[in-house]
Design a protein around this motif. Structure first.
Motif, PDB file in Angstrom:
ATOM      1  N   GLN A  68      35.740  24.295  29.678  1.00 38.74           N
ATOM      2  CA  GLN A  68      36.901  24.014  29.024  1.00 38.74           C
ATOM      3  C   GLN A  68      37.132  22.386  29.012  1.00 38.74           C
ATOM      4  N   VAL A  69      36.254  21.697  29.868  1.00 38.59           N
ATOM      5  CA  VAL A  69      36.410  20.342  29.645  1.00 38.59           C
ATOM      6  C   VAL A  69      35.585  19.629  28.753  1.00 38.59           C
ATOM      7  N   GLU A  70      34.389  20.018  28.415  1.00 36.47           N
ATOM      8  CA  GLU A  70      33.509  19.719  27.374  1.00 36.47           C
ATOM      9  C   GLU A  70      33.872  20.115  25.930  1.00 36.47           C
ATOM     10  N   LEU A  75      36.761  18.486  21.092  1.00 35.09           N
ATOM     11  CA  LEU A  75      37.870  18.963  20.232  1.00 35.09           C
ATOM     12  C   LEU A  75      38.641  17.501  19.722  1.00 35.09           C
ATOM     13  N   VAL A  76      39.011  16.753  20.886  1.00 30.94           N
ATOM     14  CA  VAL A  76      39.903  15.753  20.673  1.00 30.94           C
ATOM     15  C   VAL A  76      38.875  14.391  19.858  1.00 30.94           C
ATOM     16  N   ARG A 122      32.831  12.354  32.939  1.00 26.89           N
ATOM     17  CA  ARG A 122      31.716  12.401  32.309  1.00 26.89           C
ATOM     18  C   ARG A 122      31.552  12.906  31.010  1.00 26.89           C
ATOM     19  N   ALA A 123      32.348  13.670  30.251  1.00 26.52           N
ATOM     20  CA  ALA A 123      32.552  14.029  29.233  1.00 26.52           C
ATOM     21  C   ALA A 123      32.974  13.127  28.148  1.00 26.52           C
ATOM     22  N   CYS A 124      34.081  12.163  28.721  1.00 27.77           N
ATOM     23  CA  CYS A 124      34.483  10.926  28.033  1.00 27.77           C
ATOM     24  C   CYS A 124      33.507   9.757  27.887  1.00 27.77           C
ATOM     25  N   LEU A 125      32.877   9.622  28.852  1.00 29.77           N
ATOM     26  CA  LEU A 125      31.943   8.485  28.925  1.00 29.77           C
ATOM     27  C   LEU A 125      30.807   8.467  27.932  1.00 29.77           C
TER      28      LEU A 125
END
Length: 259
Positions: A68-70, A75-76, A122-125
């Motif tokens: 869900q996080v990834e 999506l954002v 991790r996903a945002c970096l």
């Protein structure tokens, strides 16, 4: 302090502190993803804060779920074209004496606070490193500095966020990414309101004494920290112009903890 169209993901943003941070970021010219476990409430919040539908996006996100996080972060990035700011705010509270604390509750709390911070970071970096800039803000607590009875997993998790922020600050510096922690005192949100009768029961005191003699005892004025206090600090960190302020924690607690 302006955000100049920067894109922020705020987790746990459908209510409480997260919602106020989203409100302040939007008012400062940012674009905000309202990420929350409850998609319906996230959609309602996005509509309330941005009736135009242009600057706020509701995203379903269980921060302890890697998939869900990834998916949500992707999506954002696809919708807004960038991710400049992460506010890792989602959290829960479960109180009780350590000797009877359920292991399942311990794992739930740490998964949301620590696993969630790791997964969203991790996903945002990946997006921030590609852009050569970014800001990560963790929602710690005075319990990142101090301990209180009945809060073993919460205190453990909030201490852990300080360590994570310092690592992100060191690793991210070469990519223009900063990381800091906000450490609020008690903020009168539903999360805190739920604790008052629970602590009264476990400590054998009145709810009034929980507020006056436990929660606000060490403040300089006997006042709760407000969501506005915390959101103002978040905007300051998000808009700070250089790496001079990174790897740090700012305590917003009416003097409960002084460093």
């Amino acid at each position: 302090m302006k955000l100049d169209n920067k894109v922020a993901i705020v987790t746990g943003a459908a209510s409480g502190i997260g919602k106020e941070i989203a409100r302040v970021f939007l008012a400062a010219g940012g674009r905000v993803a309202i990420a929350d476990l409850n998609l319906e409430r996230a959609q309602e919040t996005a509509q309330e804060l941005d009736p135009s539908g242009q600057r706020a996006l509701a995203v379903a996100m269980d921060v302890s779920n890697e998939v869900q996080v990834e998916r949500g972060v992707g999506l954002v990035a696809q919708h807004f074209g960038a991710i400049d700011i992460l506010v890792s705010n989602a959290g829960v509270q479960i109180v009780g004496p350590l000797e009877t604390f359920k292991f399942s509750d311990w794992k739930t709390l740490l998964a949301i606070h620590l696993d969630g911070a790791f997964l969203t970071t991790r996903a945002c970096l990946n997006h921030m490193y590609a852009a050569g800039s970014g800001t990560v803000i963790y929602m710690g607590s005075v319990h990142s500095k101090e301990a209180s009875v009945l809060k073993a997993p919460y205190v453990t998790a909030k201490h852990g966020l300080e360590g994570l922020a310092k690592v992100v600050a060191k690793e991210g510096a070469a990519h223009g990414v900063r990381a800091n922690v906000i450490c609020p005192g008690f903020v009168r949100t539903p999360l805190v309101d739920k604790q008052i009768p629970e602590q009264a029961r476990d400590l054998g005191i009145s709810e009034e004494d929980v507020v006056k003699k436990v929660m606000l005892k060490e403040t300089v004025d006997g006042e709760f920290t407000t969501v506005e206090d915390v959101a103002g600090c978040a905007l300051f960190l998000a808009s700070f112009p250089s790496n001079a302020l990174t790897g740090q924690s700012i305590v917003v607690s009416h003097g409960w903890f002084m460093q």
